[in-house]
Design a protein around this motif. Structure first.
Motif, short mmCIF file in Angstrom:
data_model
loop_
_atom_site.label_atom_id
_atom_site.label_comp_id
_atom_site.label_asym_id
_atom_site.label_seq_id
_atom_site.Cartn_x
_atom_site.Cartn_y
_atom_site.Cartn_z
N SER A 38 0.85 -1.19 0.00
CA SER A 38 0.00 0.00 0.00
C SER A 38 0.89 1.24 0.00
O SER A 38 2.04 1.20 0.41
CB SER A 38 -0.90 0.01 1.23
N VAL A 39 0.32 2.34 -0.46
CA VAL A 39 1.03 3.60 -0.49
C VAL A 39 1.54 3.94 0.90
O VAL A 39 2.71 4.28 1.10
CB VAL A 39 0.12 4.72 -1.05
N ARG A 40 0.68 3.82 1.89
CA ARG A 40 1.03 4.15 3.27
C ARG A 40 2.17 3.26 3.78
O ARG A 40 3.13 3.72 4.37
CB ARG A 40 -0.20 3.99 4.17
N SER A 41 2.06 1.97 3.52
CA SER A 41 3.06 1.01 3.98
C SER A 41 4.43 1.26 3.35
O SER A 41 5.45 1.28 4.02
CB SER A 41 2.58 -0.40 3.69
N LEU A 42 4.44 1.43 2.02
CA LEU A 42 5.71 1.63 1.32
C LEU A 42 6.34 2.97 1.71
O LEU A 42 7.55 3.05 1.91
CB LEU A 42 5.52 1.54 -0.19
N ALA A 43 5.51 3.99 1.87
CA ALA A 43 6.03 5.29 2.30
C ALA A 43 6.69 5.18 3.67
O ALA A 43 7.79 5.71 3.88
CB ALA A 43 4.90 6.33 2.32
N ALA A 44 6.05 4.47 4.57
CA ALA A 44 6.61 4.29 5.91
C ALA A 44 7.91 3.49 5.85
O ALA A 44 8.90 3.86 6.50
CB ALA A 44 5.60 3.59 6.81
N ASP A 45 7.94 2.42 5.06
CA ASP A 45 9.14 1.59 4.93
C ASP A 45 10.33 2.37 4.36
O ASP A 45 11.47 2.17 4.77
CB ASP A 45 8.89 0.38 4.04
N LEU A 46 10.04 3.26 3.40
CA LEU A 46 11.10 4.01 2.73
C LEU A 46 11.41 5.34 3.42
O LEU A 46 12.41 5.99 3.09
CB LEU A 46 10.73 4.29 1.27
N GLY A 47 10.53 5.74 4.33
CA GLY A 47 10.73 7.02 5.00
C GLY A 47 10.49 8.21 4.09
O GLY A 47 11.18 9.21 4.18
N VAL A 48 9.50 8.06 3.20
CA VAL A 48 9.16 9.15 2.29
C VAL A 48 7.69 9.51 2.47
O VAL A 48 6.92 8.77 3.09
CB VAL A 48 9.44 8.79 0.81
N ASN A 49 7.31 10.62 1.88
CA ASN A 49 5.93 11.09 1.95
C ASN A 49 5.02 10.16 1.14
O ASN A 49 5.40 9.66 0.08
CB ASN A 49 5.88 12.51 1.38
#
Length: 127
Positions: A38-49
């Motif tokens: 998910s957008v939220r999950s990948l953003a959190a994993d990568l530390g990006v918005n």
């Protein structure tokens, strides 16, 4: 799935992400019909918005590499047995032409350009 973002790169983060996802699909690390994080999950994993991941996903959707299904996520499209469409071929040519021209400006000859291209194809398909 290993994605590495380089925050100091001149390449926008969403482009880095989209390019790396394309490589993962090309190398068959990610396969057709797989659901991307998910957008939220990948953003959190990568530390990006989240908007950065969303933009990368929409870039891939525009290229018909993935399909974004509301409430289900982003799914990798099947690779067509027919090969790329005429439009896809034109887009690829449009993106390659400046890189080939830059290579020539740097003094590379046809054989060197073809050798690098062949090496990249091998790296992506024989790994």
């Amino acid at each position: 799935m290993f994605i590495q973002i380089e925050p100091t790169s001149e390449i926008p983060i969403y482009t880095q992400l989209a390019n790396q996802l394309i490589e993962l699909i090309a190398t068959r690390t990610l396969k057709a019909s797989e659901v991307l994080p998910s957008v939220r999950s990948l953003a959190a994993d990568l530390g990006v918005n989240m908007h950065t991941v969303n933009k990368a996903y929409h870039e891939l959707e525009k290229k018909k590499i993935i399909e974004i299904i509301p409430k289900s996520g982003a799914v990798i499209n099947s690779i067509s047995a027919k090969g790329p469409s005429d439009l896809q071929m034109e887009l690829i040519k449009l993106h390659l032409k400046p890189l080939v021209a830059e290579s020539i400006v740097y003094g590379m000859n046809k054989e060197q350009i073809l050798s690098i291209t062949s090496s990249i194809i091998s790296e992506l398909t024989e790994g």
